[in-house]
Write a protein that holds these residues in place. Sequence first.
Motif, PDB file in Angstrom:
ATOM      1  N   GLU A  38      -1.866  -4.854   8.147  1.00 58.91           N
ATOM      2  CA  GLU A  38      -2.447  -4.995   6.812  1.00 58.91           C
ATOM      3  C   GLU A  38      -1.399  -4.651   5.769  1.00 58.91           C
ATOM      4  O   GLU A  38      -0.396  -4.009   6.052  1.00 58.91           O
ATOM      5  CB  GLU A  38      -3.679  -4.101   6.635  1.00 58.91           C
ATOM      6  N   LEU A  61       0.852  -1.186   0.000  1.00 59.16           N
ATOM      7  CA  LEU A  61       0.000   0.000   0.000  1.00 59.16           C
ATOM      8  C   LEU A  61       0.892   1.241   0.000  1.00 59.16           C
ATOM      9  O   LEU A  61       1.360   1.684   1.044  1.00 59.16           O
ATOM     10  CB  LEU A  61      -0.919  -0.007   1.235  1.00 59.16           C
ATOM     11  N   LEU A  65      -4.855 -10.783  -4.742  1.00 57.03           N
ATOM     12  CA  LEU A  65      -5.356  -9.430  -5.027  1.00 57.03           C
ATOM     13  C   LEU A  65      -4.955  -8.979  -6.433  1.00 57.03           C
ATOM     14  O   LEU A  65      -5.763  -8.397  -7.166  1.00 57.03           O
ATOM     15  CB  LEU A  65      -4.820  -8.425  -4.000  1.00 57.03           C
ATOM     16  N   GLN A 101      -6.180   1.063  -4.860  1.00 58.49           N
ATOM     17  CA  GLN A 101      -5.529   0.280  -3.811  1.00 58.49           C
ATOM     18  C   GLN A 101      -6.545  -0.689  -3.222  1.00 58.49           C
ATOM     19  O   GLN A 101      -7.737  -0.378  -3.163  1.00 58.49           O
ATOM     20  CB  GLN A 101      -4.979   1.170  -2.688  1.00 58.49           C
ATOM     21  N   GLN A 102      -6.064  -1.844  -2.828  1.00 63.00           N
ATOM     22  CA  GLN A 102      -6.898  -2.829  -2.133  1.00 63.00           C
ATOM     23  C   GLN A 102      -6.073  -3.413  -1.001  1.00 63.00           C
ATOM     24  O   GLN A 102      -4.939  -3.826  -1.227  1.00 63.00           O
ATOM     25  CB  GLN A 102      -7.345  -3.934  -3.086  1.00 63.00           C
ATOM     26  N   ASN A 103      -6.646  -3.425   0.191  1.00 61.77           N
ATOM     27  CA  ASN A 103      -5.898  -3.936   1.334  1.00 61.77           C
ATOM     28  C   ASN A 103      -6.325  -5.353   1.671  1.00 61.77           C
ATOM     29  O   ASN A 103      -7.367  -5.836   1.216  1.00 61.77           O
ATOM     30  CB  ASN A 103      -6.082  -3.024   2.548  1.00 61.77           C
ATOM     31  N   VAL A 104      -5.491  -6.011   2.459  1.00 66.39           N
ATOM     32  CA  VAL A 104      -5.770  -7.325   3.009  1.00 66.39           C
ATOM     33  C   VAL A 104      -5.216  -7.333   4.432  1.00 66.39           C
ATOM     34  O   VAL A 104      -4.138  -6.795   4.691  1.00 66.39           O
ATOM     35  CB  VAL A 104      -5.167  -8.459   2.144  1.00 66.39           C
ATOM     36  N   GLY A 110      -1.333  -4.736   1.026  1.00 64.47           N
ATOM     37  CA  GLY A 110      -2.229  -4.744  -0.117  1.00 64.47           C
ATOM     38  C   GLY A 110      -1.487  -4.483  -1.400  1.00 64.47           C
ATOM     39  O   GLY A 110      -0.267  -4.684  -1.487  1.00 64.47           O
ATOM     40  N   ILE A 117      -1.170 -11.318  -1.564  1.00 64.17           N
ATOM     41  CA  ILE A 117      -0.952 -10.246  -2.549  1.00 64.17           C
ATOM     42  C   ILE A 117      -1.225 -10.769  -3.956  1.00 64.17           C
ATOM     43  O   ILE A 117      -1.859 -10.093  -4.770  1.00 64.17           O
ATOM     44  CB  ILE A 117       0.487  -9.685  -2.423  1.00 64.17           C
TER      45      ILE A 117
END
Length: 189
Positions: free
Chosen positions: A131, A106, A172, A151-154, A133, A169
């Motif tokens: 987290e 991120l 995603l 952006q996409q988080n995990v 992403g 990752i």
Amino acid sequence: MKKIIVFASGSGTNAENIIKYFSNIEIAKVVSVFTNNASAKVIDRAKNHQIPVEIFSKNELLERNILQKIQKIDPDLIVLAGFLLKFPENIIEQYPNKIINIHPALLPKYGGKGMYGMHIHRAIVNNKEKETGISIHYVNENYDEGGIIFQQNVLLTEEDTPETVAEKIHELEQKHFPEIIHRLLDANS
């Protein structure tokens, strides 16, 4: 039909995912894969889909001949998918807001020179991040500093290892990268 060029340096799983995604959609097609690594697995992946491959050295990238090859193709979008060299300013200047990259963190965290792949995942685990992403961003003259598109988080757990972070990752990337490319091409129709 819009034309996509993919630049990759390694295994090419993201490149192949993009190739497959657009083989089923009439809006665009990956027309060429460029790589700086003559032994990269991306070469076989591209050839398995009948996509031409351009192999070049770092010096060739910095000279004008790669720009000229890109100009002959006249792409609508240039996608960096695991491409490890700094992208040259002469190409960036010719294709403003038409070059995008995916980064396995991120941004602005864990960006910059030397921050790629397992280097990032190890740093995230060592720093006990909660987290991480992916970031898809425009490419500018500095590593990982171009405008962020998506952006996409995990979420992470204390049990996560660099390897499990890499798997999260990768999931995603596989889901979101082709979709964001599609959205960008639609927006520029």
